[in-house]
Design an enzyme around this catalytic site. Structure first.
Site, PDB file in Angstrom:
ATOM      1  N   THR A 127      -7.635  -0.606  -2.230  1.00 46.79           N
ATOM      2  CA  THR A 127      -6.394  -0.109  -2.835  1.00 46.79           C
ATOM      3  C   THR A 127      -5.815   1.024  -2.004  1.00 46.79           C
ATOM      4  OG1 THR A 127      -5.409   1.135  -4.656  1.00 46.79           O
ATOM      5  CG2 THR A 127      -7.769   1.284  -4.471  1.00 46.79           C
TER       6      THR A 127
ATOM      7  N   ARG B  18       2.146  -0.310   2.455  1.00 48.02           N
ATOM      8  CA  ARG B  18       0.898  -1.044   2.285  1.00 48.02           C
ATOM      9  C   ARG B  18       0.796  -2.268   3.190  1.00 48.02           C
ATOM     10  NH1 ARG B  18       1.854  -3.412  -3.839  1.00 48.02           N
ATOM     11  NH2 ARG B  18       2.762  -5.400  -3.221  1.00 48.02           N
TER      12      ARG B  18
ATOM     13  N   ASP C  74      -4.054   3.168  -3.230  1.00 42.58           N
ATOM     14  CA  ASP C  74      -3.976   4.315  -4.143  1.00 42.58           C
ATOM     15  C   ASP C  74      -5.197   5.225  -4.072  1.00 42.58           C
ATOM     16  OD1 ASP C  74      -1.506   3.549  -5.101  1.00 42.58           O
ATOM     17  OD2 ASP C  74      -2.359   2.256  -6.643  1.00 42.58           O
TER      18      ASP C  74
ATOM     19  N   MET D  23       4.328   5.924  -2.815  1.00 41.63           N
ATOM     20  CA  MET D  23       3.628   5.179  -3.866  1.00 41.63           C
ATOM     21  C   MET D  23       2.485   5.969  -4.494  1.00 41.63           C
ATOM     22  SD  MET D  23       3.417   1.253  -2.496  1.00 41.63           S
ATOM     23  CE  MET D  23       4.722   0.062  -2.815  1.00 41.63           C
TER      24      MET D  23
END
Lengths: 404, 404
Positions: B139, B298, B141, B185
């Protein structure tokens, strides 16, 4: 012995400093004819305030880093010289040129910058100045006439093509139907949006639709084409120029202009991509997102085209050579002598014929239905995105040149 | 001899296929224990429809290209298995596993994907299955717990840091005061936004403000800080996470939600960057623009971190090794054994403890005024963005792997 001064103007590109590099290298190499190589800080506007630097001060590491540094290293400006060549600002400028013993004036920029070169070269006659004024082309928009293409376009085109491909790969991971709308720079000329076609790897590959500002955009036809495309594909990529407009000339982004406000009543300005995203969602009720490629298009160094960077440096060094040969009121232009193998030579064009003109994508290079570009465009653009630069790195990031 | 099956799930990253590469290479290397190495198409959802492929079919060129191909090569899904482990879908899945003689099930993904691994490993007991289920983290994130960091984060962080730097260089070319707001993001965790701090080259460099979703965002304080910053700098870069919210928890992007409509009355949804752009324009009347880094964060391969790509492949191969050793219900985790020199080993953690948890940026790593990150964060993140990949190129663009 006279001195040389160089400036940068207008919106920067990924290779605008490669042209500066070319000017500095060539300028310093002619120490028998050129005394100092100066750089205007913030273009002609900063120069009027007395801002300039001696470029011999740059160390070799900075000089090398210039080739992979985006943004205008010397600073830029958006300053239009008066139409009236008797305006006192010209007297002021030529007085300052005299003070610095300037013999060669080079200006790296686009349309407006060529306007500056044109006016200064004409004002030189009034002021009985022998300074030689040469323009070095620069713009991601590729909209200067009398040159095969413009430094800056190749790198931006490479960024667009790679990003469109990568966004397509990202978006196609899911089974559900989806539309991704990619908004690309270029308000009046569609060159950069057309570069999205370079991303296709096979017949029928995304992007399924490419809309340039050279032809009118029909919203109903757009929706019908999306519906049709879903018959054979689940994940659709659509590329649009920021400047697409309807048959009456109204920009599509203006459809959002009057009613879009936030909770405080502030007017919200968004691009045509966001508008079309909402249109597709409302009309088709499917998953849709929009991506505005935005500033990264003109400043990404990782996707710089080595061909573009080399040509940008060549344009800079050619400008120095031209000035030394006694040319003035000219812009360096590119002449393509062969497509395969790709070959290019530099020439000179009258800057007065170039400024305030716009080169658009030829209508013959746009498909009849106005939703794609032809093979001719691909043949034209493909050589311009070739090669990756060697990027000096530091702490995991490009070691950009900084002017402190 | 049992077979191995691997799937990808959730939003992709720039290195999700490096993990797939690691799984395939390690899987095929154990031909004495593993029969076939299968890939689910579109994750568990596609597998339920009978979609899979034999990964031995991939030629060596495609295998190599996987390492520099964004998006989920096998296709992805967002599919949540039922909480009730007696649901018939589990019986269906284990029947299909049995049909294909699956002994090892690897799933590359984030939080929701670890939930899938957790449920399947627990359902295996009910179905008396000996299949081993291992999760491979992924991920951008970076929000999975019990691991130092997550594959995918390093490349996204590198993209963010380089882009913030380049946009800063682009914007600082002009003398006029300007603000550029960059939206990054990360809705709940600010790791990626924090990476913007890696772009600073000297004390006082941009970005001047970095706002994470871990702390409340105060619009009035924001405006005051912008005004203050103009006392020493003309070109300001501000980085905000898409998920910033006020003290009551209302997302800043929601301030645009109710009143923003286009000329047809369609609701316009925009991000917090666009909202803050309008706020600054309205309140300070200066030049301001916003940039949403969006999907390129990404999927950009040019800015892939080689460290990240190698670690992603390592996570994949470690998962195969763990499964062969008899482990199940585990996720591969990263343990950092040293910051300088940066050293890392792989370990395993109970996937049941990981799924449905979120790791946020520690409050100690955020400055007290909530507008920046600390040196500890930089020490943590810097090793993760090191190294550039060798990218196979074709026609001027990365030669991405395609599944036709």
């Amino acid at each position: 012995m006279k001195n040389l001064i160089v400036g940068q103007s207008g919106g920067p590109t990924a290779v605008i400093n490669s042209s500066l590099y070319g000017v500095i290298q060539e300028g310093l190499a002619h120490s028998e004819e050129i005394g100092h190589v100066y750089g205007m800080i913030n273009g002609i506007q900063g120069f009027l305030k007395g801002k300039y630097m001696d470029l011999a001060e740059l160390d070799s590491q900075t000089l090398t880093a210039l080739r992979t540094t985006p943004g205008a290293y010397l600073g830029s400006c958006r300053y239009k010289l008066p139409e009236n060549l008797s305006d006192p600002v010209y007297a002021e400028l030529f007085r300052k040129f005299e003070e610095l013993s300037i013999g060669y004036f080079l200006y790296i920029g686009g349309n407006d910058s060529m306007d500056t070169v044109s006016k200064l070269s004409r004002a030189a006659e009034i002021h009985k100045s022998s300074i030689r004024f040469i323009g070095v082309p620069k713009t991601i928009d590729n909209d200067l006439i009398l040159t095969d293409h413009t430094p800056g376009f190749g790198s931006a085109a490479k960024y667009v093509a790679a990003s469109v491909c990568e966004i397509g790969l990202d978006a196609s991971g899911y089974e559900a139907k989806s539309v991704t709308i990619i908004e690309i720079m270029g308000r009046h000329a569609g060159w950069l949006t057309a570069a999205a076609a370079l991303s296709r790897k096979f017949e029928g590959d995304n992007p399924i639709l490419i809309y340039l500002p050279e032809v009118a955009f029909d919203q109903e036809d757009f929706i019908r084409r999306i519906e049709k495309a879903f018959e054979t594909k689940n994940s659709l990529i659509v590329c649009v120029s920021e400047g697409i407009h309807d048959a009456e000339g109204k920009f599509i982004c203006e459809y959002t202009g009057s009613a879009g406000t936030d909770t405080f009543g502030h007017k919200m300005l968004t691009g045509c991509g966001k508008y079309l995203e909402n249109l597709v969602r409302e009309r088709l009720g499917i998953k849709v997102r929009s991506v505005e490629l935005n500033l990264c298009q003109r400043c990404s160094i990782f996707s710089q085209s080595l061909t573009d960077a080399r040509e940008a440096a060549l344009a800079g060094s050619s400008a120095v050579e031209a000035a030394l040969k006694g040319e003035s009121g000219k812009m360096v232009s590119f002449v393509r002598t062969s497509d395969e193998p790709y070959e290019l030579t530099c020439s000179l064009e009258d800057v007065n014929s170039i400024c305030n003109q716009e080169k658009k994508v030829p209508l013959e290079w746009i498909t009849k239905d106005g939703t794609d570009v032809s093979e001719e465009f691909l043949t034209y653009a493909r050589p311009l995105i070739q090669g990756n630069p060697a990027i000096p790195m530091k702490n995991g990031l490009p070691d950009y040149a900084y002017r402190r």
